[in-house]
Design a protein around this motif. Structure first.
Motif, short mmCIF file in Angstrom:
data_model
loop_
_atom_site.label_atom_id
_atom_site.label_comp_id
_atom_site.label_asym_id
_atom_site.label_seq_id
_atom_site.Cartn_x
_atom_site.Cartn_y
_atom_site.Cartn_z
N UNK A 198 0.82 -1.21 0.00
CA UNK A 198 0.00 0.00 0.00
C UNK A 198 0.86 1.26 0.00
N UNK A 199 1.93 1.25 0.77
CA UNK A 199 2.80 2.44 0.79
C UNK A 199 3.49 2.64 -0.56
N UNK A 200 3.89 1.54 -1.18
CA UNK A 200 4.49 1.65 -2.51
C UNK A 200 3.48 2.21 -3.51
N UNK A 201 2.24 1.75 -3.43
CA UNK A 201 1.20 2.23 -4.35
C UNK A 201 0.95 3.73 -4.17
N UNK A 202 1.01 4.19 -2.94
CA UNK A 202 0.85 5.63 -2.69
C UNK A 202 2.01 6.41 -3.31
N UNK A 203 3.21 5.85 -3.20
CA UNK A 203 4.38 6.50 -3.82
C UNK A 203 4.24 6.51 -5.33
N UNK B 246 8.44 -2.72 4.82
CA UNK B 246 7.34 -1.78 4.58
C UNK B 246 7.82 -0.36 4.87
N UNK B 247 8.70 0.13 3.99
CA UNK B 247 9.30 1.45 4.18
C UNK B 247 8.25 2.56 4.03
N UNK B 248 8.53 3.75 4.57
CA UNK B 248 7.61 4.88 4.38
C UNK B 248 7.44 5.21 2.90
N UNK B 249 6.31 5.82 2.58
CA UNK B 249 6.01 6.19 1.20
C UNK B 249 7.12 7.04 0.60
N UNK B 250 7.69 7.92 1.41
CA UNK B 250 8.73 8.82 0.91
C UNK B 250 9.96 8.05 0.42
N UNK B 251 10.29 6.96 1.10
CA UNK B 251 11.43 6.14 0.69
C UNK B 251 11.17 5.52 -0.68
N UNK C 19 11.32 8.35 -3.34
CA UNK C 19 12.70 8.77 -3.60
C UNK C 19 13.44 7.74 -4.43
N UNK C 20 13.19 6.46 -4.16
CA UNK C 20 13.87 5.40 -4.90
C UNK C 20 13.38 5.36 -6.34
N UNK C 21 12.08 5.51 -6.54
CA UNK C 21 11.53 5.55 -7.91
C UNK C 21 12.18 6.69 -8.70
N UNK C 22 12.29 7.84 -8.07
CA UNK C 22 12.87 9.00 -8.76
C UNK C 22 14.35 8.79 -9.04
N UNK C 23 15.07 8.16 -8.11
CA UNK C 23 16.49 7.90 -8.32
C UNK C 23 16.71 6.92 -9.46
N UNK C 24 15.91 5.85 -9.48
CA UNK C 24 16.03 4.85 -10.54
C UNK C 24 15.71 5.49 -11.89
N UNK C 25 14.69 6.32 -11.92
CA UNK C 25 14.32 6.97 -13.18
C UNK C 25 15.43 7.90 -13.65
N UNK C 26 16.02 8.65 -12.72
CA UNK C 26 17.10 9.57 -13.07
C UNK C 26 18.30 8.82 -13.65
N UNK C 27 18.59 7.65 -13.09
CA UNK C 27 19.71 6.87 -13.55
C UNK C 27 19.46 6.26 -14.94
N UNK C 28 18.19 6.15 -15.31
CA UNK C 28 17.84 5.60 -16.61
C UNK C 28 17.99 6.63 -17.72
N UNK C 29 17.81 7.88 -17.36
CA UNK C 29 17.81 8.93 -18.37
C UNK C 29 19.21 9.22 -18.89
N UNK C 30 19.37 9.38 -20.18
CA UNK C 30 20.69 9.69 -20.73
C UNK C 30 21.15 11.08 -20.30
N UNK C 31 22.43 11.21 -20.05
CA UNK C 31 22.97 12.51 -19.66
C UNK C 31 23.17 13.36 -20.89
#
Length: 214
Positions: A19-24, A194-199, A202-214
């Motif tokens: 549920x917390x992941x879904x909210x994130x 069951x980490x907080x939604x913010x974690x 933040x991880x989703x955004x980090x993974x996405x940033x690492x996917x994007x070409x520089x």
């Protein structure tokens, strides 16, 4: 982006983490480009389908605590769940083997209904106090998720999709996953528990940033 979630339907932190992941994910601006896959993991493969002990009794026996301590521990988890809009009824939960529930999930994946059946199985176990090791209960839940009842009945009478469950569990072992929930993002990043939604966000955004070409 692919997110693989290893979990078990008898794990209270798995439903909470889901549920917390879904909210994130709802807050993630690229959510439409995220594929979520539920992977099978059994906390106790040796568990019987028909268990005479209550959830409190099982917890007390497992960790060597009193029934009062077990109830208090479950109450604390239920309070966390309530904060995420979930209702946990530990007093009336029906402990059971979850192997058939995982086989049903693997079948639902092929039908494009994996997310629907996973949510229904978690709610059935933790909120509705249904017996998710029982064949008729699984058929009922499957039909509610839009699956064919006759096909599910035939599935549960056979050994179908058992190998897919075992394959997920072997993969968990290869990846070093020993506890659930475990969220693996793009095969490179892992979030456990069951980490907080913010974690999760933040991880989703980090993974996405690492996917994007520089």
């Amino acid at each position: 982006m692919k997110v693989e979630i290893w979990s078990d339907y008898a794990c209270p932190f798995c439903y909470l983490g889901k549920r917390r992941f879904e909210k994130a994910l709802d807050l993630f601006k690229h959510k439409d480009e995220v594929e979520v896959i539920f992977r099978s993991f059994e906390l106790d493969p040796s568990m019987s389908k028909e268990v005479q002990s209550s959830m409190q009794e099982l917890l007390a026996a497992k960790y060597g605590m009193s029934l009062e301590e077990a109830k208090a521990a479950n109450d604390r988890v239920a309070e966390q769940a309530e904060q995420e809009g979930l209702v946990y009824r530990f007093a009336t939960m029906i402990p059971t083997n979850t192997f058939d529930a995982h086989r049903l999930t693997q079948y639902a994946k092929k039908q494009g209904k994996m997310a629907e059946i996973s949510e229904r199985l978690f709610k059935a176990y933790f909120t509705d106090s249904l017996h998710i090791g029982d064949t008729e209960t699984l058929i009922f839940l499957a039909q509610g998720a839009g699956l064919n009842g006759e096909e599910v009945s035939d599935l549960l009478k056979s050994d179908d999709y058992g190998e897919q469950v075992r394959a997920d569990e072997r993969l968990a072992g290869e990846l070093g996953i020993r506890a659930v929930p475990c969220f693996v993002l793009d095969g490179k990043y892992a979030v456990t528990g069951a980490q907080p939604t913010e974690v999760f966000l933040n991880t989703l955004e980090q993974v996405w940033a690492d996917r994007e070409p520089v």
